[in-house]
Motif scaffolding. Structure first.
Motif, PDB file in Angstrom:
ATOM      1  N   ALA A  85       0.816  -1.208   0.000  1.00 36.73           N
ATOM      2  CA  ALA A  85       0.000   0.000   0.000  1.00 36.73           C
ATOM      3  C   ALA A  85       0.848   1.255   0.000  1.00 36.73           C
ATOM      4  O   ALA A  85       0.339   2.345  -0.169  1.00 36.73           O
TER       5      ALA A  85
ATOM      6  N   ALA B 191      -7.517   0.730  -0.194  1.00 36.07           N
ATOM      7  CA  ALA B 191      -6.136   0.653  -0.658  1.00 36.07           C
ATOM      8  C   ALA B 191      -5.934  -0.512  -1.614  1.00 36.07           C
ATOM      9  O   ALA B 191      -4.813  -0.784  -2.027  1.00 36.07           O
TER      10      ALA B 191
ATOM     11  N   TYR C   7      -0.619   3.171  -6.500  1.00 35.11           N
ATOM     12  CA  TYR C   7       0.292   3.542  -5.417  1.00 35.11           C
ATOM     13  C   TYR C   7       1.345   4.560  -5.853  1.00 35.11           C
ATOM     14  O   TYR C   7       2.231   4.874  -5.088  1.00 35.11           O
TER      15      TYR C   7
ATOM     16  N   MET D  97      -1.272   4.233   2.130  1.00 29.68           N
ATOM     17  CA  MET D  97      -1.908   3.906   3.401  1.00 29.68           C
ATOM     18  C   MET D  97      -0.857   3.665   4.468  1.00 29.68           C
ATOM     19  O   MET D  97       0.149   3.018   4.230  1.00 29.68           O
TER      20      MET D  97
END
Lengths: 292, 542
Positions: free
Chosen positions: A160, B342, B368, B374
């Motif tokens: 992420a 995410a 991303y 995140m």
């Protein structure tokens, strides 16, 4: 009356090792047949019709093992046919079947063993040997899933954050390597806290004891006694040479005599012991239910 | 005789010039509940560890510690281990074994106690703490709160005379934390156990403690009854800001008489002193009305086919440029919704759009890159290198370009940083990807009040730079002071969304301490600043 898996772990372990031990150190065909049937039956009764895949694998394994021996070994007097200049003998075929029955039978027993022997029962047995060993095992049992969880967590947070920037294998492998290296650091860092927590609770201040949770009841003694008696009888028959069986150069069995037959019979009862117990439990429950 | 007597204790870590603990003397009476507070790095942990011989840090120590009249260095090994219990901060790491019952028995096994006696004591302690239902479970299956309760119970099975706890609730959510604190209260009042507790979350602890000790830079600067100690802290706002809301309001208004500690006492104080008629602040709540940065359209998710829905029809959107806070209880699906945003998990129904584009359309992980990032709850999982400098150069981040200063931390190992520093360092790493949408999961977990205000400042600065921030949090005080909009998450969906002032003044239970305290007196006081302003407009303290 308790179910077999509720007996004291030592009783369970002794039974398993008796059954598989006799099967592994003896090659008498009737014993192998009993071991295979007993193994399949025991697993089947415990799991019902599920675990189809296990049965499939073991069936395949049985076929491969049984076929491999006559293809590799050409000992034996009775030639059945010649395959590509290699004689296939009756003795080798039977030997293959016999050892396949032994291996698959024992594997079935071990599958059931690993289902019954939960970590807790294992700890109870190791604890009887050494409380320290048991603690090490317990800590290992805890850390393995903990590492798995942490590595997934790290992988997710790196993803992420864009660590794996490209969608290709090389980038993925590089990312995994980095995760593995930090996981080691994490484990060491964690270890310090755990060590502190152990020291704070008096670890290393002297001899450890072990909390025993399972206790021996009369039924445990009975089951253990029966197991040892039956396996003793069977071993006596094996030791006296009454259950000797030779495949090569041609099939030859020692005359079993009374002791030999008693040995085979004892092994059959030994293998069936948990199933007899389980049937008894079921009947008893049925009776109890009908009385309500 | 007092349980503990600390005389002129000074401690210096190797290779350090300044002592971590200097000239600390205090006594702990038998059966008292003592709370130790102070900012991160003020030497609380070092002091507590010095009281427990087995885990005392290595370094130069001067002064003495007496436990029930004996110097702790000359205590018998087993007596020292058993009679001083110590509970640490990390729920996961301080558990040793794989089963709950074995963890309870662990300490007793170490002391070489007979099996029958171990069974009796574990049974006793399990019933006292209500551990019975999960006695047979694996320790890894427990929630954080259960883990801490287990650690406490396994220490108590050894029947200690003194219990020391180092920030035991820092990693817990507010509900689990208050359960833990009530367990401590029960131990103190029902068993007369002597307790020393180091804490940041003082709202619930201070009203039940007998004594409050305050540390600053290694020395004890206050020691006494909580009411008197707090009244004397008016000149130290950085310590005062962690105290219960009632006492803060009282001190900042310069109130006279007895300092209130609980919500109830705070109300009584306000009712007595406030005479004016102004009940309402006119807070202009301007909504940021930009495009949608993040959109959830009836999203459904479950972890496996047979498990219940975790997200069930989740519907909300975050506007570009705002700070959006999602609040809600444990297990309500807040963290899962962030993971879904995410792209870490895939919902089985519904769509999620980031800046108007469906997640699926972000091919080759372009999501991303310069778009979304995140920060997970466990910030340790962010770090991969041995120093922060390597960490930042790895993602080609220039520490000077950050909206805050972390240059003094660059050569440290990321794991050696304090909770607040770790949070800032992790955020630096995340910001290197220049996200336009930042997702934060519990950014204030385990932080002291000073670090919390630092984080609030940083988040507000990010907003000024045009970053949209979506935060999942338990911390109502934090949400009230930084959010543009707050949302209440319950049972897999969002049940209400409003700007913080109206959100918290509409809630009765799930709201800030100030809001609960001023209910019925003021209409929309949510933060301490609101309450102060209203009090002053009403003529201040009479």
């Amino acid at each position: 009356m308790r179910s077999f898996s509720d007996y004291h772990p030592i009783v369970i372990a002794v039974w398993f090792f008796s059954v598989t031990g006799v099967a592994m150190f003896c090659n008498h065909p009737p014993l192998m047949a009993i071991a295979l049937c007993g193994g399949v039956l025991f697993f089947g009764v415990r799991n019902g019709l599920s675990h189809g895949r296990t049965h499939l694998y073991f069936g395949l394994l049985f076929t491969v093992l049984a076929l491999a021996n006559p293809l590799i070994s050409h000992n034996g007097k009775t030639v059945l046919f010649v395959l590509d200049h290699n004689p296939i003998t009756l003795e080798a075929v039977l030997y293959g079947l016999n050892s396949a029955a032994m291996i698959v039978g024992v594997l079935y027993f071990f599958r059931s063993f690993s289902q019954i022997m939960t970590s807790e029962k294992l700890l109870c047995i190791t604890g009887a040997l050494s409380p320290k060993l048991s603690l090490v095992l317990s800590m290992a049992l805890r850390s393995v899933p903990m590492f798995g969880k942490q590595s997934r967590k790290i992988a997710d947070s790196q993803k992420a954050m864009g660590l794996f920037s490209e969608d290709n294998i090389i980038d993925d492998i590089r990312g995994r390597m980095r995760i593995f290296s930090i996981l080691i650091t994490w484990a060491l860092e964690n270890g310090i806290v755990t060590a502190d927590s152990m020291a704070a609770r008096g670890y290393g201040t002297g001899r450890r004891t072990q909390m025993r949770r399972a206790s021996f009841f009369a039924a445990d003694w009975l089951f253990l006694g029966l197991t040892l008696g039956l396996v003793g009888l069977c071993s006596a028959a094996v030791g006296a040479g009454r259950l000797k069986f030779e495949f090569y150069p041609q099939l030859r069995a020692a005359s079993p005599g009374f002791l030999g037959i008693a040995g085979i019979f004892a092994y059959a009862v030994l293998v069936m012991l948990p199933l007899i117990n389980e049937t008894g439990v079921k009947l008893k429950w049925k009776r109890l239910m009908s009385e309500i | 005789m007092e349980t503990l007597d600390v005389r002129d204790l000074t401690f210096t870590y190797p290779l350090c010039n300044a002592p971590a603990v200097s000239n600390v003397s205090f006594k702990v009476e038998k059966g008292t509940f003592n709370v130790l507070c102070g900012a991160t790095g003020s030497g609380k942990s070092t002091l507590l560890r010095l009281l427990k011989r087995e885990i005392a840090p290595l370094g130069e120590k001067n002064g003495q510690v007496f436990f029930c009249g004996t110097d702790i260095d000359s205590l018998d090994d087993r007596k020292a281990a058993a009679s001083i219990g110590f509970v640490m901060q990390q729920p996961e790491q301080q558990i040793v074994t794989d089963k709950v019952w074995h963890e309870l028995a662990f300490g007793l096994e170490n002391l070489g106690i007979a099996s029958a006696e171990i069974s009796r004591r574990t049974a006793e302690v399990a019933s006292f703490f209500g551990i019975g239902p999960w006695y047979e479970k694996e320790t890894s299956e427990l929630s954080g709160g259960q883990k801490q309760l287990l650690s406490l119970a396994s220490v108590l099975a050894m029947q200690p005379e003194l219990l020391i706890l180092d920030e035991p609730t820092a990693q817990l959510d507010p509900i689990a934390a208050s359960e833990f604190i009530s367990a401590l209260k029960k131990l103190n009042s029902e068993l007369g156990l002597t307790i020393i507790l180091a804490e940041h979350r003082l709202e619930e602890v201070v009203p039940i403690c007998d004594r409050l000790l305050v540390m600053e830079k290694g020395s004890l600067i206050a020691d006494g009854q909580p009411r008197q100690v707090i009244a004397g802290l008016a000149s130290k706002p950085e310590i005062l800001c962690g105290m219960p809301a009632a006492s803060r309001l009282f001190t900042q208004l310069g109130g006279k008489g007895e300092c209130p500690l609980t919500i109830r006492e705070g109300r009584e104080f306000l009712e007595k002193t406030i005479s004016g008629q102004i009940q309402r602040l006119n807070r202009a709540e301007t909504l940021v009305a930009g495009d949608k940065a993040l959109e959830f359209n009836s999203v459904f998710f479950r972890y496996s086919k047979s498990s219940p829905d975790v997200l069930c029809g989740l519907d909300f959107s975050v506007n570009t440029g705002e700070i959006f806070c999602i609040l809600g209880g444990n297990g309500s699906g807040k963290t899962t919704s962030l993971a879904a945003a995410a792209g870490l998990i895939k919902p089985y129904a519904g769509t999620i759009k980031v800046f108007g584009k469906k997640l699926k359309e972000y091919k080759n992980r372009s999501l991303y890159r310069n778009c979304l990032a995140m920060l997970p709850q466990d910030v340790q999982t962010v770090f991969l290198k041995n120093t922060l400098r390597e960490e930042l150069s790895d993602v080609s981040c220039d520490p000077k370009s950050l909206p805050y200063d972390i240059t003094h931390l660059l050569d440290k190992h990321p794991y050696d940083l304090s909770g607040g520093e770790q949070q800032l360092a992790a955020m630096a790493k995340v910001l290197a990807a220049h996200p336009k949408l930042l997702l934060l999961d519990e950014p204030t977990k385990g932080l002291d009040p000073a670090s919390k205000s630092k984080i609030i400042e940083v988040i507000k600065r990010l907003k000024e730079n045009g970053v949209t921030v979506c935060i999942v949090t338990h911390d109502v005080e934090f949400a009230a002071s930084c959010a543009d909009r707050c949302a209440m998450f319950f049972a897999g969906r969002i049940v209400s969304i409003a700007p913080p002032n109206s959100f918290f003044s509409a809630n009765t239970f799930y709201t800030t301490a100030i809001s609960r305290m001023t209910r019925g007196i003021f209409q929309n006081a949510v933060t301490i600043d609101d309450a102060l302003e209203l009090c002053q407009r009403n003529g201040g303290c009479s």
